[in-house]
Design an enzyme around this catalytic site. Structure first.
Site, PDB file in Angstrom:
ATOM      1  N   LYS A 182       0.843  -1.203   0.000  1.00 23.89           N
ATOM      2  CA  LYS A 182       0.000   0.000   0.000  1.00 23.89           C
ATOM      3  C   LYS A 182       0.874   1.247   0.000  1.00 23.89           C
ATOM      4  O   LYS A 182       1.574   1.511   0.977  1.00 23.89           O
ATOM      5  CB  LYS A 182      -0.924   0.051   1.218  1.00 23.89           C
ATOM      6  CG  LYS A 182      -1.991   1.151   1.028  1.00 23.89           C
ATOM      7  CD  LYS A 182      -2.715   1.512   2.289  1.00 23.89           C
ATOM      8  CE  LYS A 182      -2.042   2.590   3.068  1.00 23.89           C
ATOM      9  NZ  LYS A 182      -1.908   3.888   2.369  1.00 23.89           N
ATOM     10  N   GLU A 258      10.655   1.601   9.880  1.00 24.46           N
ATOM     11  CA  GLU A 258      11.592   2.694   9.598  1.00 24.46           C
ATOM     12  C   GLU A 258      10.796   3.981   9.800  1.00 24.46           C
ATOM     13  O   GLU A 258       9.899   4.284   9.009  1.00 24.46           O
ATOM     14  CB  GLU A 258      12.139   2.566   8.181  1.00 24.46           C
ATOM     15  CG  GLU A 258      12.985   1.299   8.051  1.00 24.46           C
ATOM     16  CD  GLU A 258      13.588   1.056   6.675  1.00 24.46           C
ATOM     17  OE1 GLU A 258      13.273   1.802   5.734  1.00 24.46           O
ATOM     18  OE2 GLU A 258      14.376   0.106   6.557  1.00 24.46           O
ATOM     19  N   CYS A 292      13.571  11.452   5.516  1.00 20.27           N
ATOM     20  CA  CYS A 292      13.708  11.032   6.921  1.00 20.27           C
ATOM     21  C   CYS A 292      15.132  11.263   7.415  1.00 20.27           C
ATOM     22  O   CYS A 292      15.364  11.500   8.593  1.00 20.27           O
ATOM     23  CB  CYS A 292      13.325   9.574   7.062  1.00 20.27           C
ATOM     24  SG  CYS A 292      14.243   8.519   5.938  1.00 20.27           S
ATOM     25  N   GLU A 394       9.984  16.730  14.173  1.00 22.07           N
ATOM     26  CA  GLU A 394      10.269  16.501  12.758  1.00 22.07           C
ATOM     27  C   GLU A 394       9.343  17.389  11.923  1.00 22.07           C
ATOM     28  O   GLU A 394       8.138  17.167  11.878  1.00 22.07           O
ATOM     29  CB  GLU A 394      10.043  15.024  12.418  1.00 22.07           C
ATOM     30  CG  GLU A 394      10.506  14.666  11.035  1.00 22.07           C
ATOM     31  CD  GLU A 394      10.195  13.221  10.655  1.00 22.07           C
ATOM     32  OE1 GLU A 394       9.119  12.725  11.007  1.00 22.07           O
ATOM     33  OE2 GLU A 394      11.054  12.611   9.977  1.00 22.07           O
TER      34      GLU A 394
HETATM   35  P1  NAD Z   1       2.546   8.245   7.596  1.00 18.11           P
HETATM   36  O1  NAD Z   1       2.928   7.463   8.790  1.00 18.11           O
HETATM   37  O2  NAD Z   1       1.478   9.260   7.739  1.00 18.11           O
HETATM   38  O3  NAD Z   1       2.053   7.277   6.432  1.00 18.11           O
HETATM   39  C1  NAD Z   1       2.859   6.238   5.929  1.00 18.11           C
HETATM   40  C2  NAD Z   1       1.968   5.144   5.374  1.00 18.11           C
HETATM   41  O4  NAD Z   1       1.229   4.554   6.434  1.00 18.11           O
HETATM   42  C3  NAD Z   1       0.932   5.631   4.364  1.00 18.11           C
HETATM   43  O5  NAD Z   1       0.816   4.656   3.348  1.00 18.11           O
HETATM   44  C4  NAD Z   1      -0.319   5.719   5.198  1.00 18.11           C
HETATM   45  O6  NAD Z   1      -1.517   5.604   4.462  1.00 18.11           O
HETATM   46  C5  NAD Z   1      -0.146   4.533   6.127  1.00 18.11           C
HETATM   47  N1  NAD Z   1      -0.893   4.602   7.376  1.00 18.11           N
HETATM   48  C6  NAD Z   1      -1.239   5.711   8.097  1.00 18.11           C
HETATM   49  N2  NAD Z   1      -1.916   5.348   9.216  1.00 18.11           N
HETATM   50  C7  NAD Z   1      -1.972   3.993   9.214  1.00 18.11           C
HETATM   51  C8  NAD Z   1      -2.535   3.017  10.091  1.00 18.11           C
HETATM   52  N3  NAD Z   1      -3.170   3.372  11.226  1.00 18.11           N
HETATM   53  N4  NAD Z   1      -2.423   1.702   9.771  1.00 18.11           N
HETATM   54  C9  NAD Z   1      -1.772   1.328   8.647  1.00 18.11           C
HETATM   55  N5  NAD Z   1      -1.242   2.200   7.774  1.00 18.11           N
HETATM   56  C10 NAD Z   1      -1.327   3.520   8.050  1.00 18.11           C
HETATM   57  O7  NAD Z   1       3.885   8.876   7.029  1.00 18.11           O
HETATM   58  P2  NAD Z   1       4.041   9.915   5.827  1.00 18.11           P
HETATM   59  O8  NAD Z   1       3.530  11.228   6.288  1.00 18.11           O
HETATM   60  O9  NAD Z   1       3.503   9.301   4.577  1.00 18.11           O
HETATM   61  O10 NAD Z   1       5.630   9.962   5.665  1.00 18.11           O
HETATM   62  C11 NAD Z   1       6.464  10.798   6.365  1.00 18.11           C
HETATM   63  C12 NAD Z   1       7.112  10.079   7.537  1.00 18.11           C
HETATM   64  O11 NAD Z   1       7.823   8.950   7.079  1.00 18.11           O
HETATM   65  C13 NAD Z   1       8.131  10.932   8.263  1.00 18.11           C
HETATM   66  O12 NAD Z   1       7.983  10.776   9.654  1.00 18.11           O
HETATM   67  C14 NAD Z   1       9.463  10.354   7.814  1.00 18.11           C
HETATM   68  O13 NAD Z   1      10.547  10.557   8.692  1.00 18.11           O
HETATM   69  C15 NAD Z   1       9.117   8.915   7.695  1.00 18.11           C
HETATM   70  N6  NAD Z   1      10.079   8.228   6.834  1.00 18.11           N
HETATM   71  C16 NAD Z   1      10.986   7.388   7.419  1.00 18.11           C
HETATM   72  C17 NAD Z   1      11.938   6.740   6.624  1.00 18.11           C
HETATM   73  C18 NAD Z   1      12.937   5.815   7.242  1.00 18.11           C
HETATM   74  O14 NAD Z   1      13.568   5.085   6.492  1.00 18.11           O
HETATM   75  N7  NAD Z   1      13.098   5.795   8.549  1.00 18.11           N
HETATM   76  C19 NAD Z   1      11.957   6.955   5.244  1.00 18.11           C
HETATM   77  C20 NAD Z   1      11.032   7.837   4.688  1.00 18.11           C
HETATM   78  C21 NAD Z   1      10.089   8.461   5.497  1.00 18.11           C
END
Ligand code: NAD
Length: 491
Positions: A182, A258, A292, A394
């Protein structure tokens, strides 16, 4: 001006080898963040659709040839996916730039090739893995096998959609698992094409499924609570990781997370500023700061603070903010209206906290057709208090904070003072200090005199609230497989 007008695409779900509509016909819109034009109507997976996808993945795992195929044959199909991605790289890069708002050349030259490399690397790596044999004398033969776990839920964020999905899909498939993917709801375009790419590469139906939708009470939650899902590889926000862990607890799913970061980029007085300044600009503003691993807190030794500020500000002012499809653009908009509101709210927070605005802080002057885009200038604050919210939280946008320090110990204390521990960056010409500080910064990756350099054999993941587990090389093998011990009596 480059062509930003595109047709509105219909994005369907890819389940069991076919593109299908949502079972209740519901769709949602996706906009171009540079203009707010609608670029896609996306079918939102219902609970029933997610159930079909998970069952298809289960059937393909249990019955299909994928799990029992030789590693060589499996890997050759995954390598074919990588080749198709390279053959289609212009198209994929255009779509990624359109969907995320990132500059097209970055998608074309870096992210799409890296996505292909993710698949090829893990195909090659897993093909070469064996098990262990533990000699026990004449009476027993004792050995291990690494077997696939089952159905994996791969859930990814919007900042590097295609690259991060393939980073999970490569090891997931190469170890013999099947997948339900997803992508984030704001960036579905490139990941939705993984279905047809897998099909063309000869991957059996049901092995790769792509559903679309949101998180809570939508596709994300339906996947992470589904009884047929055995393991979850998730990249996204720390708060989402917590929700997923709770939801997956009842069925005891294996997780790899991650999560967020707030890296300290530490510039010591003996640093080579000719390298540190441009790399720190990249680390702060690449992908509009939506990385990130961004070096979003720049800790600068006080003796060189003024010089660094001047040089950093000048370099930021030279970044060309504009249309992501224009090859001259260095920085595009942020990804969505909601995210724009979040990022710009920190401008007010910074002011309340008496941060000093050094550069940026407003919408850039842009051609009229970009007037509705979610743009913010590269923005630089100075803040003496490392506990201020802009130093701790962040922001995930083009907003960076410069923090002065006097001694190495103080830099370390500031670096380790957040709840995150994904990565850190150190600039120094002193070898002993480089090692010493690398050891004491509590983070999963440390770069010394460089940033964003990756070898896919190396572990990737975070300390503290930046993640659980590691992926990369044999760490991915361990997550995506069950190690089995077999002991045979020989007499
Ligand atoms: P997010 O957590 O809002 O969403 C990520 C994914 O999770 C999306 O596909 C979203 O639809 C899904 N999601 C949201 N709530 C959920 C739930 N309750 N159950 C299952 N799935 C759910 O993150 P974002 O805003 O898309 O991305 C930004 C974040 O990602 C930042 O915090 C960034 O640091 C982090 N990030 C981390 C890495 C790493 O490697 N550590 C890499 C890239 C981004």
């Amino acid at each position: 001006m480059t062509n930003t007008k595109v047709k509105v695409r219909e994005v369907k779900l890819y389940i069991d080898g076919e593109y299908v509509e949502s079972s209740n016909g519901s769709t949602f819109e996706v906009k171009n963040p540079a203009t707010q034009e609608v670029i896609a109507q996306v079918h939102e997976a219902t609970k029933e659709d997610v159930d079909r996808a998970c069952r298809a993945a289960r059937r393909a795992f249990e019955e299909g040839p994928w799990r029992t195929m030789s590693p060589a044959e499996r890997s050759s199909k995954i390598r074919r996916m990588a080749e198709i991605i390279i053959e289609r790289k212009e198209e994929l890069a255009r779509l990624e730039a359109l969907d995320v708002g990132k500059p097209y050349p970055v998608a074309l030259e870096k992210e799409i090739p890296r996505a292909a490399h993710n698949l090829k690397f893990f195909a090659d790596f897993m093909e070469q893995q064996g098990g262990e044999v533990y000699p026990m004398g004449e009476e027993y033969l004792n050995y291990t096998r690494y077997e696939p776990v089952g159905v994996a839920a791969l859930i990814t964020p919007w900042n590097l959609p295609f690259m991060l999905t393939t980073w999970k899909l490569g090891p997931c498939l190469a170890t013999g698992n099947t997948a339900v993917i997803k992508p984030a709801e704001v960036t579905p375009l490139t990941v939705s094409l993984l279905g047809e790419i897998a099909k063309e590469a000869g991957i059996p139906d049901g092995v790769v499924n792509v559903v679309q939708g949101f998180g809570p009470n939508s596709a994300g939650e339906f996947m992470t609570t589904h009884p047929e899902v055995d393991l979850i590889s998730f990249t996204g926000e720390t708060s989402t990781g917590k929700a997923i862990m709770k939801n997956g607890a009842d069925s005891l799913k294996k997780v790899s997370f991650e999560l967020g970061g707030k890296a300290a980029n530490i510039i010591f007085e003996d640093a080579n500023l000719d390298k540190a300044v441009p790399t720190s600009i990249q680390a702060a503003f690449m992908n509009s700061g939506q990385v990130c691993l961004a070096g979003s807190r720049i800790l600068v030794q006080r003796s060189i603070f003024s010089e660094f500020v001047e040089r950093f500000k000048k370099a930021a002012s030279e970044l060309k903010v504009g249309d992501p499809q224009d090859t001259q653009t260095n920085m595009g908009p942020v990804v969505s209206e909601e995210h724009y509101q979040k990022v710009t709210s920190y401008l007010g927070i910074a002011e309340e906290e008496d941060s000093e605005l050094v550069y940026g802080g407003k919408r850039p002057d842009l051609p009229e057709y970009l007037n509705k885009g979610y743009y913010l200038e590269p923005t630089i604050f100075i803040q003496e208090n490392p506990q201020a919210r802009i130093c701790q939280e962040e922001i995930f946008g083009p907003v960076v904070t410069l923090i002065p320090f006097d001694m190495e110990e103080e830099a370390l204390e500031i670096a380790n003072s957040t709840e995150y521990g994904l990565n850190g960056v150190i600039w120094t010409d002193n070898l002993q200090r480089a090692h010493r500080v690398s050891h004491d910064v509590r983070a999963g990756t440390i770069w010394v005199n460089c940033w964003f350099v990756r070898d896919l054999r190396a572990p990737f993941g975070g300390f503290k609230k930046s993640g659980i587990g590691r992926e990369g090389g044999h760490h991915s093998l361990e997550f995506f497989s069950e190690a089995k011990n077999i002991c045979i009596a020989l007499k």
